[in-house]
Design a protein around this motif. Structure first.
Motif, PDB file in Angstrom:
ATOM      1  N   MET A   1      15.067  59.496   1.254  1.00 32.42           N
ATOM      2  CA  MET A   1      14.730  59.903  -0.081  1.00 32.42           C
ATOM      3  C   MET A   1      15.963  60.364  -0.805  1.00 32.42           C
ATOM      4  O   MET A   1      16.819  61.000  -0.231  1.00 32.42           O
ATOM      5  N   ALA A   2      15.952  60.068  -2.061  1.00 37.52           N
ATOM      6  CA  ALA A   2      17.078  60.459  -2.895  1.00 37.52           C
ATOM      7  C   ALA A   2      16.830  61.848  -3.468  1.00 37.52           C
ATOM      8  O   ALA A   2      15.726  62.194  -3.830  1.00 37.52           O
ATOM      9  N   ARG A   3      17.890  62.591  -3.529  1.00 30.91           N
ATOM     10  CA  ARG A   3      17.799  63.913  -4.143  1.00 30.91           C
ATOM     11  C   ARG A   3      18.394  63.818  -5.530  1.00 30.91           C
ATOM     12  O   ARG A   3      19.387  63.154  -5.743  1.00 30.91           O
ATOM     13  N   GLY A   4      17.789  64.505  -6.455  1.00 31.41           N
ATOM     14  CA  GLY A   4      18.288  64.493  -7.820  1.00 31.41           C
ATOM     15  C   GLY A   4      18.394  65.907  -8.346  1.00 31.41           C
ATOM     16  O   GLY A   4      18.029  66.874  -7.694  1.00 31.41           O
ATOM     17  N   SER A   5      18.875  66.017  -9.527  1.00 26.54           N
ATOM     18  CA  SER A   5      18.960  67.327 -10.156  1.00 26.54           C
ATOM     19  C   SER A   5      18.196  67.273 -11.479  1.00 26.54           C
ATOM     20  O   SER A   5      17.976  66.222 -12.057  1.00 26.54           O
ATOM     21  N   PHE A   6      17.796  68.429 -11.887  1.00 25.58           N
ATOM     22  CA  PHE A   6      16.997  68.534 -13.089  1.00 25.58           C
ATOM     23  C   PHE A   6      17.595  69.631 -13.940  1.00 25.58           C
ATOM     24  O   PHE A   6      17.858  70.729 -13.468  1.00 25.58           O
ATOM     25  N   GLY A   7      17.823  69.350 -15.200  1.00 27.90           N
ATOM     26  CA  GLY A   7      18.385  70.346 -16.095  1.00 27.90           C
ATOM     27  C   GLY A   7      17.792  70.215 -17.480  1.00 27.90           C
ATOM     28  O   GLY A   7      17.383  69.140 -17.896  1.00 27.90           O
ATOM     29  N   ILE A   8      17.750  71.318 -18.181  1.00 29.80           N
ATOM     30  CA  ILE A   8      17.239  71.327 -19.552  1.00 29.80           C
ATOM     31  C   ILE A   8      18.339  71.884 -20.430  1.00 29.80           C
ATOM     32  O   ILE A   8      18.871  72.963 -20.187  1.00 29.80           O
ATOM     33  N   LYS A   9      18.644  71.153 -21.481  1.00 28.11           N
ATOM     34  CA  LYS A   9      19.653  71.605 -22.437  1.00 28.11           C
ATOM     35  C   LYS A   9      18.954  72.062 -23.716  1.00 28.11           C
ATOM     36  O   LYS A   9      17.899  71.560 -24.064  1.00 28.11           O
ATOM     37  N   GLY A  10      19.584  72.963 -24.403  1.00 34.79           N
ATOM     38  CA  GLY A  10      19.045  73.434 -25.687  1.00 34.79           C
ATOM     39  C   GLY A  10      17.927  74.447 -25.545  1.00 34.79           C
ATOM     40  O   GLY A  10      17.031  74.504 -26.376  1.00 34.79           O
ATOM     41  N   THR A  11      17.960  75.246 -24.517  1.00 34.42           N
ATOM     42  CA  THR A  11      16.895  76.233 -24.307  1.00 34.42           C
ATOM     43  C   THR A  11      17.124  77.524 -25.093  1.00 34.42           C
ATOM     44  O   THR A  11      16.238  78.371 -25.137  1.00 34.42           O
ATOM     45  N   GLY A  12      18.255  77.667 -25.721  1.00 40.21           N
ATOM     46  CA  GLY A  12      18.555  78.889 -26.485  1.00 40.21           C
ATOM     47  C   GLY A  12      17.503  79.202 -27.542  1.00 40.21           C
ATOM     48  O   GLY A  12      16.960  80.320 -27.579  1.00 40.21           O
ATOM     49  N   PRO A  13      17.177  78.246 -28.433  1.00 42.42           N
ATOM     50  CA  PRO A  13      16.144  78.535 -29.437  1.00 42.42           C
ATOM     51  C   PRO A  13      14.772  78.823 -28.827  1.00 42.42           C
ATOM     52  O   PRO A  13      14.031  79.674 -29.323  1.00 42.42           O
ATOM     53  N   LEU A  14      14.455  78.153 -27.739  1.00 41.07           N
ATOM     54  CA  LEU A  14      13.180  78.385 -27.075  1.00 41.07           C
ATOM     55  C   LEU A  14      13.118  79.804 -26.505  1.00 41.07           C
ATOM     56  O   LEU A  14      12.116  80.506 -26.655  1.00 41.07           O
ATOM     57  N   ILE A  15      14.199  80.229 -25.879  1.00 40.11           N
ATOM     58  CA  ILE A  15      14.235  81.584 -25.310  1.00 40.11           C
ATOM     59  C   ILE A  15      14.130  82.630 -26.407  1.00 40.11           C
ATOM     60  O   ILE A  15      13.401  83.618 -26.270  1.00 40.11           O
ATOM     61  N   LYS A  16      14.819  82.409 -27.519  1.00 38.31           N
ATOM     62  CA  LYS A  16      14.741  83.364 -28.635  1.00 38.31           C
ATOM     63  C   LYS A  16      13.329  83.437 -29.195  1.00 38.31           C
ATOM     64  O   LYS A  16      12.820  84.516 -29.495  1.00 38.31           O
ATOM     65  N   ALA A  17      12.666  82.289 -29.332  1.00 42.30           N
ATOM     66  CA  ALA A  17      11.298  82.269 -29.845  1.00 42.30           C
ATOM     67  C   ALA A  17      10.347  82.984 -28.890  1.00 42.30           C
ATOM     68  O   ALA A  17       9.455  83.723 -29.316  1.00 42.30           O
ATOM     69  N   MET A  18      10.543  82.799 -27.589  1.00 41.31           N
ATOM     70  CA  MET A  18       9.679  83.457 -26.607  1.00 41.31           C
ATOM     71  C   MET A  18       9.901  84.964 -26.595  1.00 41.31           C
ATOM     72  O   MET A  18       8.957  85.737 -26.444  1.00 41.31           O
ATOM     73  N   GLN A  19      11.142  85.391 -26.770  1.00 42.81           N
ATOM     74  CA  GLN A  19      11.422  86.824 -26.816  1.00 42.81           C
ATOM     75  C   GLN A  19      10.800  87.453 -28.059  1.00 42.81           C
ATOM     76  O   GLN A  19      10.296  88.565 -28.019  1.00 42.81           O
ATOM     77  N   LYS A  20      10.835  86.727 -29.170  1.00 45.05           N
ATOM     78  CA  LYS A  20      10.239  87.229 -30.403  1.00 45.05           C
ATOM     79  C   LYS A  20       8.731  87.378 -30.234  1.00 45.05           C
ATOM     80  O   LYS A  20       8.140  88.356 -30.661  1.00 45.05           O
ATOM     81  N   LYS A  21       8.106  86.418 -29.583  1.00 44.38           N
ATOM     82  CA  LYS A  21       6.664  86.464 -29.363  1.00 44.38           C
ATOM     83  C   LYS A  21       6.282  87.536 -28.346  1.00 44.38           C
ATOM     84  O   LYS A  21       5.154  88.001 -28.334  1.00 44.38           O
ATOM     85  N   SER A  22       7.200  87.912 -27.469  1.00 47.58           N
ATOM     86  CA  SER A  22       6.868  88.889 -26.435  1.00 47.58           C
ATOM     87  C   SER A  22       6.830  90.322 -26.965  1.00 47.58           C
ATOM     88  O   SER A  22       6.378  91.211 -26.257  1.00 47.58           O
TER      89      SER A  22
END
Length: 117
Positions: A1-22
């Motif tokens: 089996m092949a191993r891969g990596s997973f990454g998400i770019k551009g999470t800054g605005p998402l994190i800010k929106a979640m902090q605002k909602k929290s």
């Protein structure tokens, strides 16, 4: 089996929106405001035209906020309030509880949608 990596770019605005909602202080304010409005509406509707009326039920309606500001409760304190709300076989219902609750419930849902949207 092949191993891969997973990454998400551009999470800054998402994190800010979640902090605002929290920030839940707005929710606590909505609960407090709607609880006090419900108490006022119930007291206003607790004016009885049939039978003997002394105003005891109106004065007994109290409100409280618990669960760190996330739960509001309004209740009449007289032992005979259910008889007024539902009626008996000898007495017609003079409901002051449910109309006030259903009216305030619409406002509460609207307020919550406004702060969450």
């Amino acid at each position: 089996m092949a191993r891969g990596s997973f990454g998400i770019k551009g999470t800054g605005p998402l994190i800010k929106a979640m902090q605002k909602k929290s920030d839940l202080s707005a929710v606590k304010k909505v609960v407090q405001l709607n609880t006090s409005e419900l108490q006022r509406k119930m007291q206003r509707n607790a004016t009885f035209t049939k039978g003997y009326s002394t105003g005891t039920t109106k004065r007994s309606i109290t409100s409280s906020v618990s669960d760190n500001g996330f739960t509001g409760m309004v209740s009449p304190g007289t032992h005979y309030s259910p008889y007024l709300i539902y009626g008996t076989r000898f007495m017609a219902s003079q409901d002051f509880f449910r109309p006030s609750f259903f009216e305030q419930r619409k406002q509460f849902i609207s307020d919550m949608e406004r702060i969450m949207g």
